[in-house]
Design an enzyme around this catalytic site. Structure first.
Site, PDB file in Angstrom:
ATOM      1  N   ASN A  10       0.869  -1.176   0.000  1.00 39.97           N
ATOM      2  CA  ASN A  10       0.000   0.000   0.000  1.00 39.97           C
ATOM      3  C   ASN A  10       0.910   1.232   0.000  1.00 39.97           C
ATOM      4  O   ASN A  10       1.532   1.532   1.018  1.00 39.97           O
ATOM      5  CB  ASN A  10      -0.896  -0.038   1.245  1.00 39.97           C
ATOM      6  CG  ASN A  10      -1.715   1.224   1.424  1.00 39.97           C
ATOM      7  OD1 ASN A  10      -1.776   2.070   0.542  1.00 39.97           O
ATOM      8  ND2 ASN A  10      -2.351   1.339   2.585  1.00 39.97           N
ATOM      9  N   TRP A  11       0.963   1.894  -1.144  1.00 43.17           N
ATOM     10  CA  TRP A  11       1.882   3.044  -1.246  1.00 43.17           C
ATOM     11  C   TRP A  11       1.324   4.283  -0.537  1.00 43.17           C
ATOM     12  O   TRP A  11       2.020   5.292  -0.422  1.00 43.17           O
ATOM     13  CB  TRP A  11       2.162   3.348  -2.733  1.00 43.17           C
ATOM     14  CG  TRP A  11       3.207   2.459  -3.337  1.00 43.17           C
ATOM     15  CD1 TRP A  11       3.807   1.379  -2.742  1.00 43.17           C
ATOM     16  CD2 TRP A  11       3.793   2.569  -4.643  1.00 43.17           C
ATOM     17  NE1 TRP A  11       4.730   0.810  -3.604  1.00 43.17           N
ATOM     18  CE2 TRP A  11       4.738   1.525  -4.778  1.00 43.17           C
ATOM     19  CE3 TRP A  11       3.613   3.443  -5.714  1.00 43.17           C
ATOM     20  CZ2 TRP A  11       5.493   1.342  -5.933  1.00 43.17           C
ATOM     21  CZ3 TRP A  11       4.372   3.253  -6.872  1.00 43.17           C
ATOM     22  CH2 TRP A  11       5.298   2.217  -6.978  1.00 43.17           C
ATOM     23  N   LYS A  12       0.081   4.239  -0.099  1.00 43.17           N
ATOM     24  CA  LYS A  12      -0.529   5.405   0.559  1.00 43.17           C
ATOM     25  C   LYS A  12      -0.325   6.634  -0.329  1.00 43.17           C
ATOM     26  O   LYS A  12      -0.384   6.517  -1.542  1.00 43.17           O
ATOM     27  CB  LYS A  12       0.036   5.568   1.979  1.00 43.17           C
ATOM     28  CG  LYS A  12      -0.097   4.256   2.783  1.00 43.17           C
ATOM     29  CD  LYS A  12       0.194   4.403   4.240  1.00 43.17           C
ATOM     30  CE  LYS A  12       0.019   3.041   4.923  1.00 43.17           C
ATOM     31  NZ  LYS A  12       0.156   3.121   6.378  1.00 43.17           N
ATOM     32  N   HIS A  93      -9.385   1.353   5.320  1.00 41.63           N
ATOM     33  CA  HIS A  93      -8.087   1.519   5.989  1.00 41.63           C
ATOM     34  C   HIS A  93      -8.253   2.472   7.171  1.00 41.63           C
ATOM     35  O   HIS A  93      -9.018   3.433   7.103  1.00 41.63           O
ATOM     36  CB  HIS A  93      -7.054   2.062   5.001  1.00 41.63           C
ATOM     37  CG  HIS A  93      -5.668   1.960   5.520  1.00 41.63           C
ATOM     38  ND1 HIS A  93      -5.168   2.847   6.457  1.00 41.63           N
ATOM     39  CD2 HIS A  93      -4.679   1.068   5.286  1.00 41.63           C
ATOM     40  CE1 HIS A  93      -3.935   2.498   6.756  1.00 41.63           C
ATOM     41  NE2 HIS A  93      -3.606   1.423   6.060  1.00 41.63           N
ATOM     42  N   GLU A  95      -6.514   4.793   8.174  1.00 44.77           N
ATOM     43  CA  GLU A  95      -6.243   6.201   7.835  1.00 44.77           C
ATOM     44  C   GLU A  95      -7.456   6.842   7.163  1.00 44.77           C
ATOM     45  O   GLU A  95      -7.721   8.027   7.346  1.00 44.77           O
ATOM     46  CB  GLU A  95      -4.980   6.286   6.966  1.00 44.77           C
ATOM     47  CG  GLU A  95      -3.743   5.980   7.805  1.00 44.77           C
ATOM     48  CD  GLU A  95      -2.567   5.402   7.049  1.00 44.77           C
ATOM     49  OE1 GLU A  95      -2.568   5.412   5.803  1.00 44.77           O
ATOM     50  OE2 GLU A  95      -1.636   4.903   7.729  1.00 44.77           O
ATOM     51  N   GLU A 168      -5.053  -4.736  10.807  1.00 43.02           N
ATOM     52  CA  GLU A 168      -3.970  -3.767  10.984  1.00 43.02           C
ATOM     53  C   GLU A 168      -4.182  -3.004  12.284  1.00 43.02           C
ATOM     54  O   GLU A 168      -4.948  -2.031  12.319  1.00 43.02           O
ATOM     55  CB  GLU A 168      -3.960  -2.761   9.820  1.00 43.02           C
ATOM     56  CG  GLU A 168      -3.744  -3.378   8.459  1.00 43.02           C
ATOM     57  CD  GLU A 168      -3.200  -2.360   7.469  1.00 43.02           C
ATOM     58  OE1 GLU A 168      -2.101  -2.607   6.952  1.00 43.02           O
ATOM     59  OE2 GLU A 168      -3.836  -1.328   7.236  1.00 43.02           O
ATOM     60  N   GLY A 174       3.086   2.152  10.720  1.00 38.69           N
ATOM     61  CA  GLY A 174       4.071   3.209  10.527  1.00 38.69           C
ATOM     62  C   GLY A 174       4.850   3.569  11.784  1.00 38.69           C
ATOM     63  O   GLY A 174       5.521   4.600  11.828  1.00 38.69           O
ATOM     64  N   SER A 213       3.806  -2.272  10.202  1.00 39.36           N
ATOM     65  CA  SER A 213       5.265  -2.353  10.362  1.00 39.36           C
ATOM     66  C   SER A 213       5.853  -3.704   9.954  1.00 39.36           C
ATOM     67  O   SER A 213       6.821  -4.174  10.552  1.00 39.36           O
ATOM     68  CB  SER A 213       5.665  -1.997  11.793  1.00 39.36           C
ATOM     69  OG  SER A 213       5.321  -0.654  12.079  1.00 39.36           O
ATOM     70  N   GLY A 234       2.992  -1.182   4.220  1.00 32.05           N
ATOM     71  CA  GLY A 234       3.049   0.229   3.859  1.00 32.05           C
ATOM     72  C   GLY A 234       4.460   0.647   3.484  1.00 32.05           C
ATOM     73  O   GLY A 234       4.905   0.434   2.362  1.00 32.05           O
ATOM     74  N   GLY A 235       5.184   1.214   4.450  1.00 32.24           N
ATOM     75  CA  GLY A 235       6.499   1.791   4.186  1.00 32.24           C
ATOM     76  C   GLY A 235       7.447   0.877   3.430  1.00 32.24           C
ATOM     77  O   GLY A 235       8.142   1.325   2.504  1.00 32.24           O
TER      78      GLY A 235
HETATM   79  P1  13P Z   1       3.341   0.278   7.580  1.00 33.14           P
HETATM   80  O1  13P Z   1       3.792  -1.029   6.950  1.00 33.14           O
HETATM   81  O2  13P Z   1       4.070   1.474   7.039  1.00 33.14           O
HETATM   82  O3  13P Z   1       3.289   0.199   9.053  1.00 33.14           O
HETATM   83  O4  13P Z   1       1.821   0.498   7.082  1.00 33.14           O
HETATM   84  C1  13P Z   1       0.918  -0.535   7.231  1.00 33.14           C
HETATM   85  C2  13P Z   1      -0.322  -0.182   6.518  1.00 33.14           C
HETATM   86  O5  13P Z   1      -1.068   0.678   6.955  1.00 33.14           O
HETATM   87  C3  13P Z   1      -0.611  -0.872   5.264  1.00 33.14           C
HETATM   88  O6  13P Z   1      -1.906  -0.614   4.825  1.00 33.14           O
END
Ligand code: 13P
Length: 256
Positions: A10-12, A93, A95, A168, A174, A213, A234-235
């Site tokens: 997920n590149w956000k 999600h 977020e 999640e 993150g 993470s 994510g990251g």
């Molecule tokens: P991180 O891997 O950066 O913690 O993000 C997880 C996430 O929210 C994937 O949707």
């Protein structure tokens, strides 16, 4: 791990056309590691270009509107995602829930709209730190699932392959703080129970991904955990060097 593991990046709100080179490198590995299903969800403007750039991996959106079209400035519908070449969409999600006040009912409507457009969905759930500290994590996640999972004919027709759940924990996203494997196992068991309550036997086969993470160092332990069917990353999905060890860990988990 009973199902083909599913590793989704997920590149956000990150990425640019220059990053398509990373996606191509990830795609080449995906073409080799056929025991793992690999996908990336870039921001909307990159979906069509990513679709053109890759052949072996899935391409998805990070959200969709619940209506197919209309006067909703700035929103993108599920049919538009499909038209741009997406195969799936992430809905709910944390977020989105936090930044845009998305409720379970809205997440369900989005998931149902996505399935009706032929997209697969990843429905996200997860508790906050305060909820975990109050020993409410399972109750919160169960309620999110009961309110967010798609229902109706399009959901039944999509089972099990086109519906996945991502657990999640909000406090692990993150932060570099990953959930303990035993807590992940407990939560994935609880998620499974809600899936079976919603869908009967077909709920046994829906993949449950862990997110929060995930990185090269912890992926092997998380992906080997009972009930973990993949990861939402994510990251560490923003570069091939960080993401591919996670894909490789999933491939090893299928051999174990
Ligand atoms: P991180 O891997 O950066 O913690 O993000 C997880 C996430 O929210 C994937 O949707």
């Amino acid at each position: 791990m009973p199902h083909r593991p599913y590793i989704v990046g997920n590149w956000k709100m990150n990425g640019s056309r220059a990053m398509l080179a990373e996606a191509r490198a990830i795609d080449r590995a995906a073409a080799r590691l056929t025991d793992v299903q690999v996908a990336l969800a870039p921001p909307f403007p990159l979906i069509a270009a990513l679709r053109e750039a890759v052949t072996a991996m899935g391409v998805g959106g990070q959200d969709c509107h619940q209506q197919p079209k209309g006067a909703h400035t700035g929103d993108v519908s599920a049919p538009m995602l499909a038209d741009a070449g997406a195969d799936f969409v992430i809905v709910g999600h944390s977020e989105r829930r936090a930044d845009h006040g998305e409720t379970d009912a809205l997440v369900r409507a989005k998931a149902e709209a996505a399935l009706a457009s032929g997209l697969a969905v990843i429905v996200c759930v997860g508790e906050t730190l305060a909820q975990r500290d109050a020993a409410q994590a399972e109750v919160v996640v169960a309620a999110q699932l009961d309110g967010s999972l798609p229902q109706g004919e399009s959901a039944v027709a999509a089972l099990p392959g086109k519906i996945a759940v991502a657990y999640e924990p909000v406090w692990a996203i993150g932060t570099g703080r990953v959930a303990a494997v035993e807590d992940v196992v407990i939560m994935h068991r609880a998620v499974r129970a809600r899936l079976v309550a919603a869908y009967g036997e077909a709920g046994e086969l829906v993949r449950i991904l862990y997110g929060g993470s995930v990185n090269a160092g912890n992926a092997a332990d998380l992906l080997a955990a009972v009930g973990v069917g993949g990861a939402l990353v994510g990251g560490a999905s923003l570069s091939a060097d960080l993401f591919l060890p996670i894909v490789a860990a999933a491939a090893s988990a299928t051999e174990a």
